[in-house]
Structure formats: C-alpha cells, structure tokens
Design a protein around this motif. Sequence first.
Motif, PDB file in Angstrom:
ATOM      1  N   ARG A   1       0.844  -1.191   0.000  1.00 23.69           N
ATOM      2  CA  ARG A   1       0.000   0.000   0.000  1.00 23.69           C
ATOM      3  C   ARG A   1       0.882   1.246   0.000  1.00 23.69           C
ATOM      4  NH1 ARG A   1      -1.351  -2.145   5.348  1.00 23.69           N
ATOM      5  NH2 ARG A   1      -0.023  -1.161   6.919  1.00 23.69           N
TER       6      ARG A   1
ATOM      7  N   THR B   1      -3.676   5.917   4.033  1.00 19.15           N
ATOM      8  CA  THR B   1      -3.548   5.039   2.874  1.00 19.15           C
ATOM      9  C   THR B   1      -4.323   5.614   1.694  1.00 19.15           C
ATOM     10  OG1 THR B   1      -3.325   3.095   4.305  1.00 19.15           O
ATOM     11  CG2 THR B   1      -3.904   2.707   2.002  1.00 19.15           C
TER      12      THR B   1
ATOM     13  N   ASP C   1      -4.362   0.917  -1.871  1.00 21.54           N
ATOM     14  CA  ASP C   1      -4.177  -0.357  -1.170  1.00 21.54           C
ATOM     15  C   ASP C   1      -4.141  -1.487  -2.182  1.00 21.54           C
ATOM     16  OD1 ASP C   1      -3.819  -2.039   0.919  1.00 21.54           O
ATOM     17  OD2 ASP C   1      -5.869  -1.939   1.691  1.00 21.54           O
TER      18      ASP C   1
ATOM     19  N   SER D   1      -3.397  -7.665   5.586  1.00 21.59           N
ATOM     20  CA  SER D   1      -4.834  -7.435   5.419  1.00 21.59           C
ATOM     21  C   SER D   1      -5.560  -8.761   5.608  1.00 21.59           C
ATOM     22  CB  SER D   1      -5.128  -6.862   4.033  1.00 21.59           C
ATOM     23  OG  SER D   1      -6.502  -6.559   3.906  1.00 21.59           O
TER      24      SER D   1
ATOM     25  N   ARG E   1      -7.525   3.438   8.526  1.00 24.49           N
ATOM     26  CA  ARG E   1      -7.641   2.163   7.829  1.00 24.49           C
ATOM     27  C   ARG E   1      -7.259   0.958   8.686  1.00 24.49           C
ATOM     28  NH1 ARG E   1      -7.909   2.641   2.166  1.00 24.49           N
ATOM     29  NH2 ARG E   1      -8.948   4.608   1.702  1.00 24.49           N
TER      30      ARG E   1
END
Length: 639
Positions: A85, A131, A134, A161, A199
């Motif tokens: 990211r 971010t 991503d 993630s 995020r």
Amino acid sequence: MKRNPRDTAESTRRITRRGLILGAAQLGFAGVLGLRMRHMQVDQADEFRLLAEENRVNIRLLPPARGRIFDREGRVIAENEPTYRITVVREDAGDVEQVIARLSSLVELDEDELNRALAEMNRSAPFLPITVADRVSWEAISRVAVNAPALPGVTPEVGLSRFYPQHETFAHVVGYVGPVSENDLARYEDPEPVLRIPRFQIGKVGVERKYEEQLRGKAGAKRVEVNAVGRVMRELDRREGEPGADVQLTLDSALQEYCKARLGQESASVVVMDVEKGDILAIASSPSYDPNKFVRGISVADYGVLRDNNHRPLASKTVQDAYPPGSTFKMVTALAALEAGLMTPGDTHYCPGYLKVGTRRFHCWKRGGHGWVDLAQSLRESCDVYYYELALKVGIENIAAMGRRMGLGQTPDVPMSAVTAGLMPDKDWKRRERGAEWLIGDSVNASIGQGFVLTSPLQQAIMTARIATGRAITPRLVKTVDGVETPAPQAESLGINENHLRQVRRAMFEVCNDRRGTGYRSRIVTEEFRMAGKSGTSQVRNRVVRNEDVPWEERDHALFVNFAPYDNPRIAVSVVVEHGGGGSSAAAPINRDVTLQALYGGTPPLEAYPSAARSRIESQQERLERERRERQSDARSRA
C-alpha cells in the motif's frame, strides 16, 4: 583628607576577598557550563544531531498481526495476507494536491478510494499516515520508491490485510473486518491509540467482532529518522507488537461447505449440533456473500445487489431470523401435557378435521381428519386437532414453561451478530406487550407452533438435542482461544420423566421410519444411522390457496428437525427453507442428506438412501462434487 593606612589595608583585603569570591563563582559557573557543553556535544551528540534543524525523529505505531481463525480440524478460515500500500503523511507532504498529482502519474489511483483518503486526511491528525492506494502491485511500489525524492510524505509500505480463503462459506459466522469508524470508537471509553490509525481493521460482525479484543493484539512502535522533505532516512529502533490470539471454532469446514452447497439457491438455513458437548459442527445460511469484498471496501453496486436480493444474503438466518416453528413444536406441547399428568401416551382424541372453539373452527392440515389418534400417531402423521385438545387441557403457562426448558424464548450464547431470543409467549407477555388478555384461541394456535411463537433454527437444534439427551445442552461455537480450551457448559438434567421423553422419541422415530410418517420418504436406510425427526410447516399468511398459486414470498416456511442415530444420538440437525412449502417435501430431504454427511464424515454410500431415491442422489452427489471443484478453482483464482 588623608586615609588612615590601617583603613586602606582593610579596604584592600575586603576588595581582594570579594574578588576571589566573585572569581570563584565565575570559574565555577564556567566549569559547570563547560561540563554541560561537553555532555551535550560529546555524550548526547548523536541524539542532538538527529534533532538538528534539517532532520526529525518520528515515532510510528506498528499494527499488530491479527489472530487467525481455524475450524475444529485446524483448517484456516480467516488469515492475514501481505499487501502493498501507499501512504501519505499530510504534515510531511506540504502541498498535498501537488504530491497526489505526481503520484497519480506513477500509480493508477482509484477515484473513490482517493476521495475517501483525502476526506480521512482532513479529519485526522497531520502526522498520521493515510492510505491512498491499497493492494497495489510490486511494480507500482518500485516506481514510487525510485521517485521518492519527488514525493515528500509518500511512503510505500508492506502491511497485512484480512483474507477469507473460503469466501462465502463462513461469512455469516466469522463475519468480516473493516476500517475503524466513529461508531466503533464510541464503543470504548478510552480507545487504544492503534484504533486511531487510519484504515486499521477491526471486527465488524460475527466472531471477528465478538472476539475483537483477543484477535486484535497489542501495537508495537518504531522510531524513524526523516529528512526535511519527509523522506525516511533510516529506522532507529523497533518494538514489535504482540500478535492477536488465534481462535479455533467447533465448526467442520467440510461439513459447513457441504451444507452451503446442499442448500443451493434456496433461502434457507441449517444447523448441526453435537448432542454430547453442544459443539456446533455446521451453521450455514443461504444465500451468502463474500466477506473479502467488505474488507477491501465494497462498491455501491455490489452492496446494492446484496441489499436488494429478496433472499437476503446479508442475514444470518440461523440465529438472526425467527420463524413460527409449526409442527416441530408439537413435542413441546406433548411433553408439557405428559409432565403435568394431564394425559398418557395411550390417550386418544378424535380428529374430524377441525376443532370448534367458540364460534371459530381451527382446522387440521388433513381436511378429512385423522380419526382417533394417540400420541405416537399424532406426531407420526402430524395431527393438529390432537394438540388443539391438549392446549385446552394444559394451558399456555405449562406449554411456555416447557418451551423455555427446551431453550426456546432465550438468547443462545454464541458469538454471532444479532442473535435473536425468539418468542415463547404467555399471558403476562401478551398483557405487557399487546395490552390485551390471552385468549383460548391463542393457546390453540401456540400448541402447533403458530400464533405468537417464534424460534430460530439454532434454537430448534437446541430443542432437538435436549429431547434426544434429556439434558440442558447449550451450544458452543469457540473451541479454543490462543490454544486454551473453552470449556463446554455442563449440561444438567432437564428433570423430565425419562419415560415421557422415550415416548416422544419413539414417536419421532416413527415420523421417519413408519410408512405413514410424514418424513418416511426422506428416511435413512442404514440400520445404525436411522434418525428420529419431525416435519413442520409454518404459515406466513392465513389463506386457503395452495403454495404453488401464490407469490414466493407468501408461501409457507418448511422446517424439519432430527437427531441421529436414534439408538445412540450423536447429532441434532435443524433445517428451515423459507417459503419452501411443506416441511416433509422441502426441508426433510436436505436434513437427511446433511445428517448422513455428518455421520459418515464425507459422502455417504448410496446404500444409505431408500432404493427409489438412489439414482437421483447419485446425480446430486456428482453435481455437488463438480460444483465443489469449481468453487475451489474459483477461490484459487480470486486469491
């Protein structure tokens, strides 16, 4: 006037003494200053060099690795995958618009995601990284890294993630994670700093939310040196965070996947419980959705498709929805009457096809009636009038008390979202909630699981497990947390006469194994695995036309519950097919197939099915296996 020599000498001594004192003080001050300067210039040289005008030291939080989620056999249900990211720190970027414009020439930025990032940047602290892109490719990360001097405040990063490798299979149980919102922060009196990282992913529904504290872990931190344009020069030190605890569920992935596949495109649900420990082996709702779309930020179009689907894929039907249980409730009414001493299994009632209460007729499903029936025949052939008669004798208070002993009207303790308590009504409830007195007709309706009575599929599985064992079985969904076993709740005796339970179980056995039973066509032929069950059909609306002649959403719900094997119960299964019509035709075949899959631990032999159904079952098994391989191939490609 001439001064006295003695006075002159005294004055000289005084001045000399004061000069010495002043000189000593000056010398001492200079010495202290010199020592301090040496300490700062020599001992603390490195630290002050980093704090020079052209450099700064930033402290950044390191998000912890989220704990993984496994099934009972150790197969991964929820894991973390590395992703690339690109982040921007507003304080270091200076002219954000100019920096974003330069970045856009190097990396393709999604407009919606970029607008969301800019809005997040404006409401966040200027030193927090935001971010802006991503899940970008390694090539994009490389281009950003090479052009770093022209991109102040922009940092390419590698992060973790959430990823759900089985996609739709466990969506309603495990749930999903998503960025922390203001509503999430409001749940905490003093939110941890890590929750304020833009995020940062937090559990939104299901097990992910209920076990958020354990799964999240503890944040770490790192100190980095950055130059005047915000470029990271070097990492000074790092303190790794504590990863979250792994959570192991009681679910069996293979059985869960089969249940999901067997339900197909129906708006339906199935629950499979171990009747000894209460472990939930499978709990599936259909249709489902891919939780990975929510993790990555679901599009408006994709969400609209889920929201507007009349089969409600976002609803966890197994615990969230409550239905009139229909005839599956008749065991409760029968046990209430037996325990109250108001009937014996051999007592008979005459069914002419209806029972007249006051000026109203309450009809049996069989318009011509069943004639004289006893307990076994009333359950086997699902005679309604028999239970109308029992309701007049037993009363709603006894029926409601027995329902609660069976786990109805109470919220099951499982870590899923929006778990309903259903409804086990009585006189006080109607007076309190409806402002009206309980009527005889209300008891008549309740005796066959209609009227105000509501139960969830999970509650029906609990009820069936309690009938099978005579113990207060409660469900368990989490097996271990961080390797520590979650103790199964102690199941005490229900205190129900064992002979009464035996009579009801035997009648349920006849439902599936007697030629006149409503579940006979969906029986299990294998001797050691024969099941005992009960079909149910719950009306959605009062009407006299056939299900086939009304719109889908106005058709009756189909239900079936069972425990198996009959002689040595191991599992209890409940199935609800929304607007499926009759329980024996729509729900029973699914129930039987799921039961066999659970008992055999895989695809059962055709010999376990009635001979007349084997050709159809063989085709069904081939189709499900073909679809399973296609799903696995699709899952690999999506991953």
